[in-house]
Design an enzyme around this catalytic site. Structure first.
Site, PDB file in Angstrom:
ATOM      1  N   GLY A   1       2.988   0.744   5.683  1.00  0.00           N
ATOM      2  CA  GLY A   1       2.734   0.944   4.268  1.00  0.00           C
ATOM      3  C   GLY A   1       1.254   1.013   3.916  1.00  0.00           C
ATOM      4  N   HIS A   2       0.991   1.286   2.660  1.00  0.00           N
ATOM      5  CA  HIS A   2      -0.389   1.486   2.217  1.00  0.00           C
ATOM      6  C   HIS A   2      -1.215   0.199   2.280  1.00  0.00           C
ATOM      7  CE1 HIS A   2       0.844   0.792  -2.301  1.00  0.00           C
ATOM      8  NE2 HIS A   2       1.092  -0.254  -1.548  1.00  0.00           N
ATOM      9  N   ASN A   3      -2.512   0.384   2.527  1.00  0.00           N
ATOM     10  CA  ASN A   3      -3.517  -0.695   2.554  1.00  0.00           C
ATOM     11  C   ASN A   3      -3.389  -1.629   3.749  1.00  0.00           C
ATOM     12  OD1 ASN A   3      -4.369   0.296   0.053  1.00  0.00           O
ATOM     13  ND2 ASN A   3      -3.121  -1.151  -1.073  1.00  0.00           N
TER      14      ASN A   3
ATOM     15  N   GLN B   1      -2.325   7.299  -5.543  1.00  0.00           N
ATOM     16  CA  GLN B   1      -2.809   6.686  -4.305  1.00  0.00           C
ATOM     17  C   GLN B   1      -4.102   7.386  -3.900  1.00  0.00           C
ATOM     18  OE1 GLN B   1      -0.454   4.005  -2.695  1.00  0.00           O
ATOM     19  NE2 GLN B   1      -0.344   4.179  -4.922  1.00  0.00           N
TER      20      GLN B   1
END
Length: 337
Positions: free
Chosen positions: A243-245, A202
């Protein structure tokens, strides 16, 4: 290129050297030098990207990447000027290339508060650990036993609670992080290989804009490559997961136990009721409301209120609920003789 405050870029490798280490086969351009990884959409001539799904073939055709990792059947779609590595598992091969070209900066040495603080108005309580390159703005308080990772930038008049961890993050002014918050941990990204699932590095950041509040024990993951962004004045309750993004708009409200999957986008002034769950790659329009306990699996237009599982417009949900209740009550059990 990943932010150099948080990720060390290692020595460049040729396409042939990369292919040998990630289990790929060079189709062309083996002598080209690659220095970084990137998605198809943002890669430049020194980066390697991958095609993980046929729906992104158009992005593959238009990429400026110096090298692409593709399955054998997609070679013809790759730009003629790009080097090509063939792999049965392109995403896993790209993940291995990421680990060969980039490495997270680790907290090998703690610095003194005086090295990080803008001036004497910054308060650092006992037990705080500060990594190299940390900067803390005027009037900010860092509470006991908190760890601020290398390169993190914290604005003015913030309050960072006890036992918080912050890494890979840029934090604006007047931000509050309550006890136990986790900012910038690796997002949940995995891909399949012949040996089983493997983690995808990541390489993004978390950006918390001015006035954001994050409740106790809430988690905001850094991006897989792009950033996770929380918009100005958004308020996040305890035990919330982002969560990511994700790109969250301004003035959003998230009640406790809300779960936001990766790559969700919300407009300004969106409200999430407690225990709402949002599927990945969902877009929620400006001013929308997600009722408590709703499970959102489709995009929500601006201004609408959705409820239920799967979530749908609240009037439709209520009509269906009333109809079901009537059906149940109309089927009475037979009387015993």
């Amino acid at each position: 290129m990943p932010d150099t405050r948080f990720f060390q870029t290692l020595s460049p490798l040729t396409v042939a050297e990369l292919a040998a280490q990630i289990g790929g086969e060079v189709e062309r351009g083996g002598d080209r030098t690659i220095a970084s990884v990137a998605p198809l959409s943002s890669a430049d001539g020194g980066a390697i990207a991958f095609l993980g799904d046929r729906k992104f073939v158009a992005a593959l055709a238009g990429t400026r990447a110096g090298c692409v990792i593709v399955p054998a059947e997609a070679v013809a779609s790759a730009p003629a000027e790009a080097a090509v590595i063939i792999s049965r598992t392109p995403q896993a091969s790209w993940a291995m290339a990421s680990a060969l070209l980039h490495r997270p900066v680790t907290l090998d040495r703690a610095i003194q508060a005086s090295e990080a603080a803008e001036d004497d108005s910054v308060v650092i309580e006992p037990g705080v650990v500060l990594g190299e390159g940390v900067r803390i703005g005027r009037g900010t308080r860092i509470c006991a036993n908190t760890v601020i990772g290398p390169g993190v930038q914290i604005g003015r008049d913030c309050v960072i609670g006890s036992n918080v961890t912050v890494g890979f993050a840029l934090i604006g002014d007047r931000v509050k992080l309550y006890a136990g918050a986790r900012i910038g941990e690796a997002g949940f990204g995995a891909t399949g290989t012949a040996a089983g699932a493997m983690d995808i590095p990541q390489l993004g950041r978390v950006i918390l804009q001015d006035g954001v509040t994050v409740g106790a024990n809430s988690c905001i993951d850094r991006g897989a490559y792009d950033d996770t962004v929380i918009g100005e004045n958004t308020k996040i309750d305890n035990l919330v997961m982002v969560g990511h993004n994700c790109v969250i708009g301004r003035n959003n409200l998230m009640a406790a136990n809300t779960g936001i999957s990766g790559s969700v986008t919300s407009g300004d002034n969106v409200i999430f009721g407690g225990k709402a769950g949002i599927g990945d790659h969902i877009t929620i329009g400006e001013g929308a409301r997600v009722a408590a306990g709703a499970g959102v699996l489709a995009n929500i237009p601006a201004g609408e209120t959705w409820s239920g599982y799967p979530a749908r417009p609240i009037r439709q949900f209520l009509r269906e609920t009333i109809w079901l209740a009537k059906q149940a009550s109309s089927k009475k059990a037979p009387k015993e003789s």
